[in-house]
Motif scaffolding. Structure first.
Motif, PDB file in Angstrom:
ATOM      1  N   ASN A   1     -21.205  -2.435 -21.093  1.00  0.00           N
ATOM      2  CA  ASN A   1     -20.204  -3.287 -20.446  1.00  0.00           C
ATOM      3  C   ASN A   1     -18.805  -2.680 -20.455  1.00  0.00           C
ATOM      4  N   LEU A   2     -18.470  -1.983 -21.537  1.00  0.00           N
ATOM      5  CA  LEU A   2     -17.142  -1.366 -21.586  1.00  0.00           C
ATOM      6  C   LEU A   2     -17.034  -0.292 -20.503  1.00  0.00           C
ATOM      7  N   GLU A   3     -18.112   0.507 -20.336  1.00  0.00           N
ATOM      8  CA  GLU A   3     -18.128   1.512 -19.262  1.00  0.00           C
ATOM      9  C   GLU A   3     -17.968   0.833 -17.902  1.00  0.00           C
ATOM     10  N   ARG A   4     -18.688  -0.274 -17.736  1.00  0.00           N
ATOM     11  CA  ARG A   4     -18.636  -0.977 -16.459  1.00  0.00           C
ATOM     12  C   ARG A   4     -17.206  -1.435 -16.168  1.00  0.00           C
ATOM     13  N   TRP A   5     -16.570  -2.010 -17.200  1.00  0.00           N
ATOM     14  CA  TRP A   5     -15.196  -2.476 -17.046  1.00  0.00           C
ATOM     15  C   TRP A   5     -14.256  -1.305 -16.739  1.00  0.00           C
ATOM     16  N   LEU A   6     -14.424  -0.196 -17.460  1.00  0.00           N
ATOM     17  CA  LEU A   6     -13.539   0.953 -17.249  1.00  0.00           C
ATOM     18  C   LEU A   6     -13.671   1.508 -15.830  1.00  0.00           C
ATOM     19  N   ARG A   7     -14.883   1.459 -15.295  1.00  0.00           N
ATOM     20  CA  ARG A   7     -15.099   2.042 -13.969  1.00  0.00           C
ATOM     21  C   ARG A   7     -14.705   1.096 -12.846  1.00  0.00           C
ATOM     22  N   HIS A   8     -15.063  -0.185 -12.981  1.00  0.00           N
ATOM     23  CA  HIS A   8     -14.832  -1.111 -11.865  1.00  0.00           C
ATOM     24  C   HIS A   8     -14.263  -2.443 -12.363  1.00  0.00           C
ATOM     25  N   PRO A   9     -13.030  -2.439 -12.877  1.00  0.00           N
ATOM     26  CA  PRO A   9     -12.489  -3.680 -13.464  1.00  0.00           C
ATOM     27  C   PRO A   9     -12.440  -4.832 -12.464  1.00  0.00           C
ATOM     28  N   GLN A  10     -12.136  -4.526 -11.195  1.00  0.00           N
ATOM     29  CA  GLN A  10     -11.957  -5.626 -10.252  1.00  0.00           C
ATOM     30  C   GLN A  10     -13.288  -6.166  -9.729  1.00  0.00           C
ATOM     31  N   GLU A  11     -14.376  -5.453 -10.029  1.00  0.00           N
ATOM     32  CA  GLU A  11     -15.696  -6.028  -9.751  1.00  0.00           C
ATOM     33  C   GLU A  11     -16.004  -7.096 -10.790  1.00  0.00           C
ATOM     34  N   VAL A  12     -15.589  -6.827 -12.025  1.00  0.00           N
ATOM     35  CA  VAL A  12     -15.836  -7.779 -13.108  1.00  0.00           C
ATOM     36  C   VAL A  12     -14.874  -8.952 -12.982  1.00  0.00           C
ATOM     37  N   SER A  13     -13.610  -8.661 -12.740  1.00  0.00           N
ATOM     38  CA  SER A  13     -12.584  -9.693 -12.691  1.00  0.00           C
ATOM     39  C   SER A  13     -11.714  -9.428 -11.460  1.00  0.00           C
ATOM     40  N   PRO A  14     -12.028 -10.107 -10.351  1.00  0.00           N
ATOM     41  CA  PRO A  14     -11.424  -9.754  -9.057  1.00  0.00           C
ATOM     42  C   PRO A  14      -9.901  -9.818  -9.028  1.00  0.00           C
ATOM     43  N   HIS A  15      -9.298 -10.643  -9.898  1.00  0.00           N
ATOM     44  CA  HIS A  15      -7.841 -10.775  -9.829  1.00  0.00           C
ATOM     45  C   HIS A  15      -7.146  -9.922 -10.877  1.00  0.00           C
ATOM     46  N   SER A  16      -7.902  -9.067 -11.541  1.00  0.00           N
ATOM     47  CA  SER A  16      -7.309  -8.299 -12.631  1.00  0.00           C
ATOM     48  C   SER A  16      -6.220  -7.363 -12.135  1.00  0.00           C
ATOM     49  N   ALA A  17      -5.177  -7.230 -12.941  1.00  0.00           N
ATOM     50  CA  ALA A  17      -4.112  -6.268 -12.625  1.00  0.00           C
ATOM     51  C   ALA A  17      -4.558  -4.847 -12.942  1.00  0.00           C
ATOM     52  N   MET A  18      -5.669  -4.710 -13.652  1.00  0.00           N
ATOM     53  CA  MET A  18      -6.156  -3.360 -13.978  1.00  0.00           C
ATOM     54  C   MET A  18      -6.826  -2.764 -12.748  1.00  0.00           C
ATOM     55  N   PRO A  19      -6.327  -1.614 -12.297  1.00  0.00           N
ATOM     56  CA  PRO A  19      -6.860  -1.048 -11.061  1.00  0.00           C
ATOM     57  C   PRO A  19      -8.136  -0.245 -11.276  1.00  0.00           C
ATOM     58  N   ASP A  20      -8.852  -0.022 -10.192  1.00  0.00           N
ATOM     59  CA  ASP A  20      -9.988   0.888 -10.195  1.00  0.00           C
ATOM     60  C   ASP A  20      -9.423   2.305 -10.120  1.00  0.00           C
ATOM     61  N   LEU A  21      -9.627   3.070 -11.178  1.00  0.00           N
ATOM     62  CA  LEU A  21      -9.004   4.394 -11.264  1.00  0.00           C
ATOM     63  C   LEU A  21      -9.939   5.512 -10.839  1.00  0.00           C
ATOM     64  N   GLY A  22     -11.092   5.161 -10.295  1.00  0.00           N
ATOM     65  CA  GLY A  22     -12.033   6.192  -9.885  1.00  0.00           C
ATOM     66  C   GLY A  22     -12.624   6.931 -11.069  1.00  0.00           C
ATOM     67  N   VAL A  23     -12.852   6.218 -12.173  1.00  0.00           N
ATOM     68  CA  VAL A  23     -13.394   6.839 -13.376  1.00  0.00           C
ATOM     69  C   VAL A  23     -14.856   7.244 -13.131  1.00  0.00           C
ATOM     70  N   THR A  24     -15.197   8.470 -13.456  1.00  0.00           N
ATOM     71  CA  THR A  24     -16.582   8.907 -13.273  1.00  0.00           C
ATOM     72  C   THR A  24     -17.459   8.345 -14.397  1.00  0.00           C
ATOM     73  N   ALA A  25     -18.761   8.364 -14.171  1.00  0.00           N
ATOM     74  CA  ALA A  25     -19.702   7.837 -15.176  1.00  0.00           C
ATOM     75  C   ALA A  25     -19.551   8.590 -16.493  1.00  0.00           C
ATOM     76  N   ARG A  26     -19.425   9.904 -16.380  1.00  0.00           N
ATOM     77  CA  ARG A  26     -19.318  10.711 -17.601  1.00  0.00           C
ATOM     78  C   ARG A  26     -18.026  10.379 -18.352  1.00  0.00           C
ATOM     79  N   ASP A  27     -16.917  10.294 -17.617  1.00  0.00           N
ATOM     80  CA  ASP A  27     -15.631  10.024 -18.268  1.00  0.00           C
ATOM     81  C   ASP A  27     -15.634   8.629 -18.908  1.00  0.00           C
ATOM     82  N   ALA A  28     -16.225   7.641 -18.207  1.00  0.00           N
ATOM     83  CA  ALA A  28     -16.271   6.281 -18.751  1.00  0.00           C
ATOM     84  C   ALA A  28     -17.103   6.247 -20.037  1.00  0.00           C
TER      85      ALA A  28
END
Lengths: 272, 131
Positions: free
Chosen positions: A235-262
């Motif tokens: 779940n932490l990886e999921r959040w790091l990669r696609h925060p606005q998929e988890v929480s659509p109004h989040s101020a945390m942007p999608d930073l294009g984190v790769t699977a390996r980096d996450a």
């Protein structure tokens, strides 16, 4: 003797106090319009060259004369380098002209620097300049392709550059394959390289004290992520990669984190 | 509002004080305190944060037994830009978030607790002091 020591100590204390006062009173000019004093510039430049040569000494350079590799390098160069460095007959973008230091003209760099030094500099960037590290944005083979093209710059006329540049399109990134086992130390560097510290304080990372979001100390044992996801594996990886998929109004942007980096970032954070 | 960049961090209090003494004239501007908050009673807020069990999920400095690690720690929450990762951190928004977090984020793990407006104001008065 004793007197000399006392005098030296007093002078040293005065020097520290003066330097401290200059810093604290805001007298040191940090603007990009103010040039360095010549000796300061020479020392910084020397430090840069010495450090790059030292780090590049053991790099094994692959063959760089494959035309296809150079074409791929040119596509990457157009996407990522020309904006600040310019090219034969091509000016940098206006914003880049305001950089201090201004980005180097790579036709000169390519003639004077070893391929390993160019590779290392693109890969790792240069602190306190506008040169970013591309380690987390480009695969090693893309980095070498860029080096292969940059090496040809001194031999290109502006017309030749224009013609070649017009003939290549966008180059898709080749992602680094995920490693079997997440590497927390690599994750620590990735957290810096995705600029996480501009919003979060993170144990073990030096950064500004600008709490836009919550601090991440204790995140490994925190029950929920972003107040929404249970802190379960994945779940932490999921959040790091696609925060606005988890929480659509989040101020945390999608930073294009790769699977390996996450995976590596999560491995680091879970130990905190 | 003074346009002063506040810098906190590697310089601890001691060198700050020393330097401030050395340069007191020029640096008088550094002594600004956070503005007091209208309406709430911070001390009551501190007790209310305990009464409502906020500490079972959040670490809160100064609140007894507030050592939870379900949600984020609240040390320095007054300086944070967003609440719940989405709501601009103003005293008014903080009071609303405390009263009905699910109004803003239906998926949040933070429950709507029966906190009155006055209670929320008191809690905010305390939390806005955590800088």
């Amino acid at each position: 003797m004793k007197r000399l020591l006392v005098t030296l100590s007093v002078l040293a204390a005065l020097a520290v106090a003066t330097a401290g006062s200059i810093v604290y009173a805001g007298l040191y000019d940090i603007s990009a319009t103010a040039q360095h004093l010549a000796p300061t510039y020479r020392i910084l430049d020397l430090a840069l060259h010495q450090a790059i040569n030292r780090h590049a000494a053991d790099i094994v350079v692959p063959p760089l004369d494959d035309p296809e590799m150079r074409r791929r390098g040119l596509a990457l160069f157009k996407q990522h380098c020309v904006q600040c460095h310019g090219a034969p007959g091509v000016a940098p973008e206006p914003f880049a002209l305001g950089l201090k230091p201004a980005a180097a003209n790579l036709a000169y760099t390519a003639r004077e620097w070893s391929p390993g030094a160019i590779f290392w500099t693109i890969q790792n960037g240069i602190k306190m300049t506008g040169m970013p590290a591309w380690k987390f944005r480009m695969s090693e083979s893309d980095l070498w392709a860029t080096v292969a093209f940059v090496r040809t710059l001194p031999s290109l006329t502006p017309q030749e550059y224009q013609a070649q540049a017009a003939s290549v399109g966008e180059h898709g990134h080749t992602a680094e394959p995920a490693t079997a086992r997440p590497d927390p130390q690599r994750g620590r560097i990735a957290l810096q390289q995705y600029a996480c510290v501009t919003c979060h304080s993170i144990p073990g990372l030096v950064g500004p004290d600008t709490p836009v979001g919550p601090p991440l100390d204790g995140i490994g044992s925190r029950a929920s992520i972003a107040g929404a996801l249970p802190n379960e594996p994945g779940n932490l990886e999921r959040w790091l990669r696609h925060p606005q998929e988890v929480s659509p109004h989040s101020a945390m942007p999608d930073l294009g984190v790769t699977a390996r980096d996450a995976a590596d970032m999560a491995a680091y954070l879970s130990t905190r | 509002m003074k346009a002063t960049l506040r810098r906190r961090g590697p310089l601890g209090a001691a060198p700050r004080v020393l330097l401030a003494v050395a340069l007191c004239g020029a640096l008088a501007a550094c002594a600004d305190d956070p503005p007091p908050l209208a309406g709430g009673d911070a001390e009551r807020g501190r007790l209310l944060l305990r009464q409502f069990g906020c500490g079972t999920c959040h670490r809160i400095p100064g609140v007894a037994a507030a050592t939870g690690n379900v949600g984020p720690p609240l040390a320095g929450v007054a300086r944070r830009v967003y609440l719940g990762g989405m709501l601009p951190n103003t005293p008014e928004n903080m009071a609303r978030w405390i009263r009905e977090p699910r109004h803003f984020d239906p998926d949040t793990a933070m429950p709507d607790l029966p906190v009155s407006e006055r209670h929320a104001r008191d809690m905010v008065a305390y939390l806005q002091g955590l800088r």
